[in-house]
Scaffold this motif. Sequence first.
Motif, short mmCIF file in Angstrom:
data_model
loop_
_atom_site.label_atom_id
_atom_site.label_comp_id
_atom_site.label_asym_id
_atom_site.label_seq_id
_atom_site.Cartn_x
_atom_site.Cartn_y
_atom_site.Cartn_z
N TYR A 204 -11.23 -32.45 44.01
CA TYR A 204 -10.42 -32.28 42.73
C TYR A 204 -10.74 -31.22 41.76
O TYR A 204 -11.73 -30.96 41.98
N PRO A 209 -3.31 -30.23 42.93
CA PRO A 209 -3.68 -32.12 44.40
C PRO A 209 -4.56 -31.80 44.70
O PRO A 209 -4.98 -30.61 45.12
N ASP A 210 -4.55 -33.23 45.03
CA ASP A 210 -5.72 -33.31 45.71
C ASP A 210 -6.37 -32.62 47.00
O ASP A 210 -5.80 -32.28 47.73
#
Length: 1207
Positions: A204, A209-210
């Motif tokens: 992260y 976003p991840d």
Amino acid sequence: MARPPPLGELSPCYSPPARSAAPQILAGSLKAPLWLRAYFQGLLFSLGCGIQKHCGKVLFLGFLAFGALALGLRVAVIETDLEQLWVEVGSRVSQELHYTKEKLGEEAAYTSQMLIQTARQEGENVLTPEALGLHLQAALTASKVQVSLYGKSWDLNKICYKSGVPLIENGMIERMIEKLFPCVILTPLDCFWEGAKLQGGSAYLPGRPDIQWTNLDPEQLLEELGPFASLEGFRELLDKAQVGQAYVGRPCLDPDDVHCPPSAPNYHSRQAPSVAQELSGGCHGFSHKFMHWQEELLLGGMARDLQGQLLRAEALQSTFLLMSPRQLYEHFRGDYQTHDIGWSEEQASTVLQAWQRRFVQLAQEALPENSSQQIHAFSSTTLDDILHTFSEVSAARVVGGYLLMLAYACVTMLRWDCAQSQGAVGLAGVLLVALAVASGLGLCALLGITFNAATTQVLPFLALGIGVDDIFLLAHAFTEVPSGTPVQECMGECLRRTGTSVALTSINNMVAFFMAALVPIPALRAFSLQAAIVVGCNFAAVMLVFPAVLSLDLHRRHCQRLDVLCCFSSPCSARVIQILPQELGDRTVPVGIAHLTTTVQAFTHCEASSQHVVTILPPQTHLVPSPSEPLGSELFSPGGSTRDLLSQEEGTRQKTDCKSLSCARWNLAHFARYQFAPLLLQPQAKAMVLVFFGALLGLSLYGATLVQDGLALTDVVPRGTKEHAFLSAQLRYFSLYEVALVTQGGFDYAHSQRALFDLHQRFSSLKAVLPPPVTQAPRTWLHYYRNWLQGIQAAFDQDWASGRITHHSYRNGSEDGALAYKLLIQTGNAQEPLDFSQLATRKLVTKEGLIPPELFYVGLTVWVSSDPLGLAASQANFYPPPPEWLHDKYDTTGENLRIPAAQPLEFAQFPFLLRGLQKTADFVEAIEGARAACAEAGQAGVHAYPSGSPFLFWEQYLGLRRCFLLAVCILLVCTFLVCALLLLNPWTAGLIVLVLVMMTVELFGIMGFLGIKLSAIPVVILVASVGIGVEFTVHVALGFLTTQGSRNLRAARALEHTFAPVTDGAVSTLLGLLMLAGSNFDFIVRYFFMVLTVLTLLGLLHGLVLLPVLLSILGPPPEVVQMYKETPQVLSLATSGEGGLRWGVSPTLPQSFARVTTSMTVALHPPPLPGAYIHSASDEPMWSPAATPATNDSSNSNSRGPCLATE
């Protein structure tokens, strides 16, 4: 024995023939053997009498001792480690394995979990997007496995093997890389973007976003992070590894996937890629340089066009690598995730095993039943589970086998006559053997001999069958103890008759199994030693405890109690009444018969009209044989057996002959005497037997040429299981084996580089070695190390030429240029470690492609620390490991210029892949080639050896046949010596060994026809067959040796006395083996049940058919013969006509005797069976010229021991 009763009145005209000479021993040289055997039998006689006298104490102490030993089973250890079971003890492989474990530890670097996909319709192409989509479905299901243990959740990303995780000084970046760094998964999906879906790592970063491998572009990420962190070194690392855009730059297998990245080559066209074209040449992991998966690792059953382009394949394979238990333990030791659970290596192993079992289960269930494809999954834990299951004792089969044996023993020994019935003896004997087997195995456990599958699956049944053989022999002999023997000497007489045979067979069995322990395979050596110890315990139980059981049964018979239900008295208890003689009638005494005896043969008969029981003594009716009977008067002369119940008189005045029903007197001994022996010993039958066995031997010699070496894992795993389906598919499509060429210590690596390169080249040129792609450098640490040095040398040269690096500074140069600077100034001298003048004159790699020796170990330290991906890909496994050293380009103290040199290497390895190994001959060829390459390197001073499963488990076949022949030859010599020593007759011992050789050759040939391959297990059975074969031959040979008369007569007599116990022993062995036929493992059925069953049948045929024929033709002369001169005087009788010899008896009987008859046998004294009592000359009637030789008399009189009763 009791003296014969008075003979009544002989005719006054009768005169006995004159005695011409005393009975003589055939040859003076045989006096010593007879004396020695008599002495040995005397010891057995004394032992039997002592056991009978103290039978209760012996039984109690015997059960106490055997029971105590059986408790040793509580400490038994079952070994399932393949290396511990199958690597030859003391072999070079064993020494090499020990060296590897000494340097690297007990475990491999990783464990493999595999998925193989094939079409349900054999031969169908799997290089289609649909088939690969199903493979993705199964692999994705397997990769998402999670198990919960110790309050934690364990997934693939936590336990997988990660190759070459780099060390980064920036903590935030290092943690992100650790989470994102991909697992090593060798899969055809890596040719496509979908391969990223199998990687479960994520990270992260604020504002985005991840980060996952499905959306990670490493180049773009480094650009975004560049302003916030110094990542120049990490960027160079990725560039050297040729990571590029990783997975997002690869085509999507399904372009319509909503997550297909825009950077995919077919994103805009939305066209499915050509699977065959993409997979041609193999696939890559996230690193194109270090993670190249060759076609042979991914595809099976490939077909190509004329230009070599891949067209189709029949199988796909994906391999997931997990950490070893030690690695997993070290990885999480001290981690916050495991600090509260007492983390240990055992817990790490439990986590891995649980995950692997779940992996296999879910992968096999991933595709629906109606799918066109099928998935085969396998893991290292699956193999361990198979071996554990294979080694477990099947309680149901053990109990079933022993109950079957109990029933057989009881039924075969039961008789209608309670005085002759031995059903309880049979039951007690089988239970005693079971206890002896348990005690033998317990003793093995106490001695530290580990158990294995052969011990638990086979030995209980084999030992039961062998042990019960001697039980039957003793029980049969006990019923044949002469009726006149004093009660207190019955057991001594029985042991004297049979003890030699029991000792001979047991000793030969023990010697056979001890010789089988010469096979240097730990599993089979343990099995052989355990079998030998169990046979020894059986021998002790049969010779010491079972006689006590027989003695108790004798007491039961004298107390007139029922068999089995011994608490109840017999309803037909015999009442002794007076017996009056009866005249013989008109029957004549055969000419030449010189000894008249009376034989007491009685059976009980309940009269319906009275309250008492009358003992009926039936008369002898067939004193003269029928001329039509084979063997004439020899076999059926009155000197034969007197056990037959003949006709009985009806009425008191009008007497007529009435024969008893044949079915009431039929038994195996009766069959051998009256049917089998006369038929077998006819000249025509002998010729047919010899022709039959000659043809069988010739056919077996041909079958021996069909026997192939080998034992595949598919032979061990039960057929019809998912594990067997996987192994079959793997053997067919992916016959690849990872091996390594290990270089040891003891030579200077720095000065032996050329020899190391030559060794690698020789090994790579072997036929079985899978060559690397033409475009890829060899995957070895020495090549990677040299190429890395050449790379940083090139960077240094550029920086030096441009002036970014000077004699005094390297800070303006590149990372690689700075590393080269530090290496070039190293001298290798501890006193003056640095020399800046070498910068312009020295090269890190010479023109010959060699590393300067003084730089070798210093440069090794730098390479190991600076190129983790290359080090991991090389699988070098250095020992001692080079020290850690971190390069700091901006160090101002100068300490970073001092580089610690690695210690001289004692262990390193080059990895290889072997292909095309289907048959044992392929393995042997590859092993011989590898050994030859190492031998050539040894001449150049390089100490090396090959390592890997082919060398661990297949090298035994290089010398297996030689070891087998050596063990058999030694055993045959030992058998000859043991038989010659105990039989005291080398002639007979030679015939026994001849039959055993024929049995072994025929068993080996039949194995060829049955398709049974030669491995260590059949070798043990073949070696043991020599000892087991003695069970079927020595009894017949000993009976022949100790019998008088012609060869035919002696062979017939031997069959009469041994046919029943030998047959019962064979049947008992077959019943013991019958339970093996119900095993779930086809391996047990084929390699143990079938082979041992064939061995038992061959033993029965050779012992009861071939050996008697050979003895009747080539047998040795009798040890004792009775020699007389011919005399014209024969029995002359006073009566006229036929002139039969008559008893002087009143023709009438008292009214109170309804049925009283006598039995008379006119007999020439037969030679004694082993241990038989021989009358002294003074005991013989004055009218008989037949007497036992004086020499034999004295020896046997002494042999009766302390229990001899005075008559």
